[in-house]
Design a protein around this motif. Structure first.
Motif, PDB file in Angstrom:
ATOM      1  N   LYS A 190     -19.488  -9.785   9.598  1.00  0.00           N
ATOM      2  CA  LYS A 190     -18.799  -9.936  10.889  1.00  0.00           C
ATOM      3  C   LYS A 190     -18.052  -8.671  11.303  1.00  0.00           C
ATOM      4  N   VAL A 191     -18.038  -8.495  12.615  1.00  0.00           N
ATOM      5  CA  VAL A 191     -17.519  -7.257  13.204  1.00  0.00           C
ATOM      6  C   VAL A 191     -16.051  -7.028  12.843  1.00  0.00           C
ATOM      7  N   PHE A 192     -15.212  -8.070  12.877  1.00  0.00           N
ATOM      8  CA  PHE A 192     -13.772  -7.840  12.670  1.00  0.00           C
ATOM      9  C   PHE A 192     -13.480  -7.284  11.283  1.00  0.00           C
ATOM     10  N   ARG A 193     -14.326  -7.628  10.281  1.00  0.00           N
ATOM     11  CA  ARG A 193     -14.067  -7.105   8.940  1.00  0.00           C
ATOM     12  C   ARG A 193     -14.313  -5.610   8.887  1.00  0.00           C
ATOM     13  N   TYR A 194     -15.377  -5.144   9.552  1.00  0.00           N
ATOM     14  CA  TYR A 194     -15.597  -3.699   9.612  1.00  0.00           C
ATOM     15  C   TYR A 194     -14.457  -3.029  10.352  1.00  0.00           C
ATOM     16  N   GLN A 195     -13.980  -3.669  11.430  1.00  0.00           N
ATOM     17  CA  GLN A 195     -12.859  -3.086  12.172  1.00  0.00           C
ATOM     18  C   GLN A 195     -11.625  -2.963  11.283  1.00  0.00           C
ATOM     19  N   LEU A 196     -11.350  -4.008  10.508  1.00  0.00           N
ATOM     20  CA  LEU A 196     -10.187  -3.976   9.621  1.00  0.00           C
ATOM     21  C   LEU A 196     -10.357  -2.921   8.531  1.00  0.00           C
ATOM     22  N   LEU A 197     -11.567  -2.862   7.943  1.00  0.00           N
ATOM     23  CA  LEU A 197     -11.803  -1.876   6.891  1.00  0.00           C
ATOM     24  C   LEU A 197     -11.641  -0.463   7.443  1.00  0.00           C
ATOM     25  N   PHE A 198     -12.155  -0.227   8.632  1.00  0.00           N
ATOM     26  CA  PHE A 198     -12.048   1.122   9.196  1.00  0.00           C
ATOM     27  C   PHE A 198     -10.616   1.431   9.631  1.00  0.00           C
ATOM     28  N   ALA A 199      -9.899   0.409  10.101  1.00  0.00           N
ATOM     29  CA  ALA A 199      -8.492   0.631  10.444  1.00  0.00           C
ATOM     30  C   ALA A 199      -7.719   1.054   9.196  1.00  0.00           C
ATOM     31  N   SER A 200      -8.031   0.413   8.089  1.00  0.00           N
ATOM     32  CA  SER A 200      -7.368   0.740   6.838  1.00  0.00           C
ATOM     33  C   SER A 200      -7.727   2.156   6.382  1.00  0.00           C
ATOM     34  N   ILE A 201      -8.995   2.513   6.542  1.00  0.00           N
ATOM     35  CA  ILE A 201      -9.429   3.848   6.138  1.00  0.00           C
ATOM     36  C   ILE A 201      -8.782   4.907   7.020  1.00  0.00           C
ATOM     37  N   ARG A 202      -8.696   4.624   8.332  1.00  0.00           N
ATOM     38  CA  ARG A 202      -8.030   5.568   9.237  1.00  0.00           C
ATOM     39  C   ARG A 202      -6.592   5.804   8.803  1.00  0.00           C
ATOM     40  N   ALA A 203      -5.899   4.704   8.490  1.00  0.00           N
ATOM     41  CA  ALA A 203      -4.504   4.824   8.063  1.00  0.00           C
ATOM     42  C   ALA A 203      -4.408   5.669   6.802  1.00  0.00           C
ATOM     43  N   GLN A 204      -5.416   5.498   5.933  1.00  0.00           N
ATOM     44  CA  GLN A 204      -5.403   6.255   4.688  1.00  0.00           C
ATOM     45  C   GLN A 204      -5.677   7.718   4.871  1.00  0.00           C
ATOM     46  N   LEU A 205      -6.615   8.054   5.770  1.00  0.00           N
ATOM     47  CA  LEU A 205      -6.893   9.453   6.057  1.00  0.00           C
ATOM     48  C   LEU A 205      -5.629  10.108   6.592  1.00  0.00           C
ATOM     49  N   ALA A 206      -4.917   9.375   7.469  1.00  0.00           N
ATOM     50  CA  ALA A 206      -3.668   9.917   8.010  1.00  0.00           C
ATOM     51  C   ALA A 206      -2.680  10.154   6.875  1.00  0.00           C
ATOM     52  N   ARG A 207      -2.659   9.234   5.927  1.00  0.00           N
ATOM     53  CA  ARG A 207      -1.738   9.341   4.793  1.00  0.00           C
ATOM     54  C   ARG A 207      -2.107  10.528   3.903  1.00  0.00           C
ATOM     55  N   ILE A 208      -3.391  10.812   3.768  1.00  0.00           N
ATOM     56  CA  ILE A 208      -3.818  11.969   2.976  1.00  0.00           C
ATOM     57  C   ILE A 208      -3.262  13.244   3.587  1.00  0.00           C
ATOM     58  N   HIS A 209      -3.308  13.313   4.928  1.00  0.00           N
ATOM     59  CA  HIS A 209      -2.798  14.510   5.609  1.00  0.00           C
ATOM     60  C   HIS A 209      -1.292  14.643   5.435  1.00  0.00           C
ATOM     61  N   ALA A 210      -0.603  13.530   5.541  1.00  0.00           N
ATOM     62  CA  ALA A 210       0.856  13.567   5.484  1.00  0.00           C
ATOM     63  C   ALA A 210       1.322  12.539   4.470  1.00  0.00           C
ATOM     64  N   PRO A 211       1.364  12.933   3.198  1.00  0.00           N
ATOM     65  CA  PRO A 211       1.582  11.986   2.097  1.00  0.00           C
ATOM     66  C   PRO A 211       2.871  11.171   2.222  1.00  0.00           C
ATOM     67  N   HIS A 212       3.839  11.680   2.982  1.00  0.00           N
ATOM     68  CA  HIS A 212       5.104  10.958   3.021  1.00  0.00           C
ATOM     69  C   HIS A 212       5.285  10.167   4.314  1.00  0.00           C
TER      70      HIS A 212
END
Ligand SMILES: [K+]
Ligand SMILES: [K+]
Lengths: 482, 482
Positions: B351-373
């Protein structure tokens, strides 16, 4: 934008080092008297000059330590720049490879993938065969260092779980990254030498033993013969299986072992899980052949052991045409390749510890479903696992599966069939080497693929080797804004 | 152990209701004068009696509300018990199906999968065809109610994200689950009736229109003809594509729409993503055909639209042999089936919403990699997503991929080839219906498979339909200890 010079400086130095490494095949070809040595002389001069100039041009930007952005760029930059120069001997040499083929072969080498576009390996000059082995061997030690030193700091793919561990479990004896790298390199060299001895003892020529030991310990899979390990006797198959397994274990455990503490090696749950899965795989592959043939034979067991371990560790040697073992065996091997070896080894793919972490998280969740108000913490090797690590592992897994799908579709778009597309994508992304089917299976070769497919596969090797996110992060806008 | 009687009581009542539903095909066969009505009379008597007795035996255990364990057991129990009794007409009737085939067909119906083991559908008594349609139609409304009312409470597969939503966004007007179920059922009936009208208007007989409307809105895919929708004219294909898309949207949005607020329907990011992916899929499938044929034609566009939507929504009708479109189209359809429709609809898969949630989580993580704090929170539809939801979605995704692998290997073990095993596992687990290849592809049929493969596929349908964890949780020890 941030300063690119420190990145360029390190890349330049590494390129120059690669150029220096070309002196080895040069000497071998000189000794063999095959007249092929000027190829390596030319390549070495170009590579050393280019590397030196890059380093020089960037030298005024050298600073203490690298920023996060610089480290990411360095990791990917190294694995793009080295294959460019590593490809020169294939382009200039007896193989007379076109740019795409030369780059594919060098990328396949440095990422320890082991897919090859060359045929008639038996007839190649010794220097070129050694160069292929060297590319994998250097790529193998390179990736262990990156995985132990860089990726945990970059918090990519859950590797940060080994951040504390690598330092902690050595009891503060080895506080610096450089010292870890040195110790691990000694293990790497030692294992390679033991493997050479074993191969020579079981009948290989010293030259074959050296090259194959290099590609065994790197779980690389390049061989000196089109027939891969089918060119060698049964004893070599058993030795190869043993060393492939060793090469897929976490190298930090060997460091601890040689320092006198066997306990971490014996008690590592990742190792237990890896060996358990491998054992089940070998039993099932043996059964698949025994049921097909109506009898249990030593070659069946040996074929199951060698090829099962070869695919699961991502080495990619073949000693038999396992496409003949039926769809059950093919699917088992396909999924075993998607499991992979242990983190901190030369093997690639999803790796056992990520499945352990994912299942630990799922177990905690099932417990939470039963008792919504209880507190259940996923644990790994006896320690609680942070949400940060779990999220990284999840991101890795999702990206791995989605990338596998996208690469498969891209390959099929270039005209490859279903099985070749899917298994080719998996073989490149998990750095295994051979795929399934007639064309790229154990008896096949990547030479006949179209150029677009080759570039796509080379990209997949790079992305897979650097744990996906370390490459993808460079494509994000925020990366360049920092 | 907990009290099983409340679970048995509800299952008994539902079985008896299924028996009552058999009166419809009974009447149709009676009216058709084909002499087939006693089959449904027998089946109805057995089913109503059995259901009534079960309910009666458990009636003294009835209590207020169900515990968590009881709810889990009920959900799985319903989808195991109903196929057993739903299979009776196939066993007793003109199809004279063996137990495994009858159960497969009924499970395929009630899970809205739509894989069939019956051939010569044209020649079957009208009552049996209506029964197939009814099984899917009842299965479809059943699963929406389960997905809206039960799964969010059970916190399975990230469905808890819709828990607050379903109640909140209706503005406290609909506080009770029963009322949601009623409203959604009205939408379901309304959509089905509109679909009947559209099919009749475009040339179907009223009977075909009724059965196909039932299996369209259920995204089920059972058809009255072996040729599926190739038996009908172009106009029906366009109507079917429209109604398959509608059936794959979140039904709660229709409830809000009919209550006068179009905004949630128009602003739902899940719907946007679903329609976007479907549009890209149709364009690529059209291109794949146009490039192959050297010309763009209406049948190519229509075939791409109809079959693309059919697979992505998990309906599983076919209007053309898309295996002829090449490996690129086959792989696109394979992965489109692993995307699926929207949550809260009759469609299944990840289902589409699960991919959306997984990608939202990955986006948040990429942002966190850039700015660890920095603090980065994944968001869905403008709201922050809790770790609990993300973990559930991750667990779902991992279980889905691993189950797909295990079922594929199990199918190959029974002797199926690579493509049939993998695509068959996906078609069952994602409740799509047809797979790829000669045997179970758009022009094929599941009749020729061995019995073990059929049981395995029926199990995969069940597990996939109930979002995996709702079934797996029952196999855990802690479940029974509670
Ligand atoms: K390899
Ligand atoms: K379906």
């Amino acid at each position: 934008m941030f300063d690119l010079r420190p990145v360029g400086y390190v890349i330049g130095l590494l390129v120059a080092t690669l150029g220096a490494a070309m002196l080895l095949p040069l000497l071998v070809d000189l000794a063999a008297g095959n007249g092929h040595w000027p190829v390596f002389a030319q390549s070495a001069v170009i590579t050393c000059l280019a590397g030196g100039l890059i380093a020089l041009a960037c030298a005024n930007g050298v600073q203490q330590g690298l920023s996060l952005q610089q480290t990411f760029l360095l990791t990917t930059g190294v694995w793009v720049a080295l294959p460019v120069f590593g490809a020169l001997p294939f382009a200039f040499g007896a193989t007379e490879a076109r740019a795409v083929d030369a780059f594919f072969e060098a990328m396949s080498g440095l990422t320890t993938t082991g897919s090859t576009v060359l045929t008639g390996l038996e007839t190649l000059p010794a220097g070129l065969l050694l160069w292929r082995g060297l590319l994998q061997w250097l790529g193998g030690i390179g990736i262990i260092v990156v995985a132990m030193v860089f990726l945990p700091e970059l918090r990519v793919g859950g590797m940060q779980i080994f951040r504390a561990e690598a330092f902690d479990t050595m009891g503060k004896i080895l506080p610096r990254a450089a010292e870890i790298a040195t110790r691990i390199s000694s293990i790497y060299v030692g294992l390679t030498m033991l493997c050479v001895l074993a191969y020579v003892a079981s009948g290989m020529s010293p030259f074959d033993a050296t090259v194959h030991a290099m590609t065994t310990i790197a779980t690389g899979g390049f061989a000196n013969y089109d027939a891969s390990f089918a060119a060698f006797g049964p004893a070599t198959h058993y030795w190869a299986a043993l060393f492939m397994v060793l090469a897929a274990l976490p190298f930090v455990r060997f460091v601890q072992f040689t320092a006198g503490t066997a306990r971490p090696l014996l008690r590592d749950s990742q190792i237990h899980a890896f060996l358990g899965i491998a054992a089940v795989l070998v039993v099932l592959l043996t059964a698949a052949q025994a049921l097909g043939a109506g009898a249990f034979t030593e070659p069946a067991l040996r074929g199951a052991l060698f090829n099962g371990v070869s695919i699961m560790t991502g080495t990619g040697y073949a000693s038999a045409d396992y496409m003949q073992w039926g769809a059950f065996a093919a699917l088992l091997l396909f999924f075993a390749g998607l499991v992979g070896g242990c983190a901190g080894s030369t093997s690639c793919s999803v790796k056992v510890f990520r499945y352990q972490l994912l299942f630990a998280s799922i177990r905690a969740q099932l417990a939470r479903i039963h008792a919504p108000h209880g507190v259940f913490e996923p644990r790994y090797q006896g320690r609680p696992v942070s949400e940060d690590v779990l999220n990284s592992v999840m991101a890795f897994f999702v990206f791995f599966v989605v990338t596998l799908g996208v690469i498969s579709v891209a390959l099929s778009m270039t005209g490859l069939d279903f099985v070749t597309s899917v298994s080719g994508a998996a073989a490149a992304l998990a750095n295994i080497g051979p795929g399934l089917g007639e064309e790229i299976g154990p008896t096949g070769n990547f030479a006949g693929l179209n150029d677009t497919a080759k570039w796509t596969l080379a990209f997949a090797m790079l992305v897979g080797r650097l744990e996906l996110l370390a490459v993808y992060v460079i494509f994000t806008l925020t990366f360049w804004r920092a």
